[in-house]
Design a protein around this motif. Structure first.
Motif, short mmCIF file in Angstrom:
data_model
loop_
_atom_site.label_atom_id
_atom_site.label_comp_id
_atom_site.label_asym_id
_atom_site.label_seq_id
_atom_site.Cartn_x
_atom_site.Cartn_y
_atom_site.Cartn_z
N VAL A 14 8.48 5.92 1.35
CA VAL A 14 8.50 6.03 2.81
C VAL A 14 7.97 7.40 3.23
N ARG A 15 7.12 7.41 4.23
CA ARG A 15 6.63 8.66 4.81
C ARG A 15 6.91 8.65 6.31
N GLY A 45 -1.05 1.69 5.03
CA GLY A 45 0.11 2.04 4.22
C GLY A 45 0.49 0.93 3.27
N VAL A 46 0.52 -0.30 3.76
CA VAL A 46 0.84 -1.45 2.91
C VAL A 46 -0.17 -1.56 1.77
N LYS A 47 -1.45 -1.38 2.10
CA LYS A 47 -2.49 -1.49 1.08
C LYS A 47 -2.31 -0.45 -0.02
N ARG A 51 5.27 2.89 3.10
CA ARG A 51 5.75 2.43 4.41
C ARG A 51 5.81 3.63 5.33
N ILE A 52 5.07 3.55 6.40
CA ILE A 52 5.00 4.65 7.37
C ILE A 52 6.05 4.45 8.45
#
Length: 381
Positions: A14-15, A45-47, A51-52
């Protein structure tokens, strides 16, 4: 960065990213920028296995949270900004015309100040498709230069912005020139259903109209009213006014509508879309052609491949039109009604010709619009 080891329940890293811009002010174009950035960050992010979690600096945090389902803090409350930055993995500044001093001398110090604060707290900063300039006060150059040189990634939305940064001392090889993020904004999920429901209904050709106040004497809006009235009398059309910034654009639209004169078989109306940028994008997608003064009206039209004519009040209009091979039909100082009627008639009668000339450039911009998100996610990993 100190906060990069968090994972969610699925095991994704997570970011937390703070996003700074002109958000929470009921401006459809700026809200579209935010929504486009959120979409792009989530998708990229998913790619890349992240997870943003966005935290938006907003003029109306409650509205921003309600509209996008994200955390938001007040953009003018220093304590809230500091706490958000401390708990984050970085700051995105953008997009939009944030670093300019034409509208206020406070704009550049504010946005560069937020970036500087993040940098002082040890957080990486990212400029996301910024529009730079005009910068008329030379002492502001050092504010921009300082934060851009220290940013982990810098992207601007046109070559003119890149040139300005280079002139004030930002290394040109560190600057990506990318499209406005809104080129990548999708239609709302319900758009197909709405289109299907509307299919088969007899309608006049729809000409979208996006206007704003500019000249204090109103002479520009009076010229636009003359031209639109001439169009309405030359052929049957539906003039659909699209207020991108409420309530001011709605007021400008109503002022013009009252001065259109005899419309013959044509009609004029104003759309009541609300603040959701995707609903405005859907409105633009239903137009057969568009006359746009607002930059994001033109960007929405390009996003949906709607033939357009632009009215220039700022160099950013000319710059965007140039990227898809167009020039303005008029400005706030001059608009030839006969030339406008002829040009709009050509768009309505021969849309295929317009598409064949400009679609390749539009497709290229849409493809490039996600580049900043890809780069930022890659750096955060």
């Amino acid at each position: 960065m100190g906060t990069t080891n968090r994972t969610d329940e699925t095991g994704l890293q997570v970011r937390r990213i703070v996003i700074s811009g002109y958000y929470g002010f009921r401006n459809s174009g700026d809200e579209a920028v935010l929504k486009s950035i959120l979409f792009a960050l989530e998708e990229e992010g998913v790619k890349q296995g992240l997870r943003i979690v966005p935290v938006v600096l907003s003029g109306d945090p409650a509205s921003t949270t309600a509209m996008y389902g994200v955390e938001a803090v007040h953009r003018m409350k220093l304590g809230e900004i500091v706490r958000a930055l401390r708990a984050s993995d970085g700051l995105i500044s953008g997009g939009g015309s944030l670093l300019q001093d034409a509208t206020s001398a406070k704009t550049i110090p504010y946005y560069t100040g937020v970036m500087k604060l993040a940098q002082l707290l040890g957080k990486p900063t990212f400029a996301y498709a910024q529009g730079i300039g005009p910068v008329n006060r030379r002492w502001m150059d050092r504010l921009i230069r300082g934060v851009m040189r220290r940013s982990a990634y810098v992207s601007v939305r046109d070559a003119e912005s890149a040139h300005l940064l280079g002139r004030i001392g930002v290394p040109r090889d560190r600057i990506d020139v990318v499209p406005d993020p809104v080129m990548g904004l999708p239609l709302p999920a319900s758009a197909a259903e709405v289109a299907a429901a509307a299919a088969g209904a007899p309608t006049l050709p729809v000409v979208g109209v996006s206007l704003r106040h500019w000249r204090k004497d109103g002479a520009d809006l009076a010229r636009f009213a003359d031209a639109l009235g001439a169009l309405a009398r030359s052929r049957a059309v539906r003039l659909r006014f699209l207020p991108f910034h409420t309530p001011s654009d709605a007021e400008a639209s109503l002022w013009v509508m009252e001065r259109l004169g005899d419309l013959g078989a044509s009609v004029a109306e104003i759309a009541e879309v609300g603040d959701d940028p995707q609903l405005m994008l859907q409105e633009v997608s239903r137009c057969d052609a568009l006359l746009g003064m607002r930059l994001h009206a033109l960007i929405y039209a390009a996003n949906q491949s709607v033939p357009m004519l632009g009215l220039s009040y700022d160099p950013k209009i000319d710059q965007f039109l140039n990227r898809i091979g167009l020039t303005p039909i008029g400005t706030t100082e001059a608009l030839d009604s006969a030339a406008f009627v002829a040009a709009m008639g050509e768009l309505l009668d021969n849309p295929a010709e317009w598409h064949s000339e400009h679609q390749a450039a539009i497709d290229q911009l849409k493809q490039e619009a996600r580049k900043p998100a890809k780069q930022i996610i890659s750096i955060l990993r």
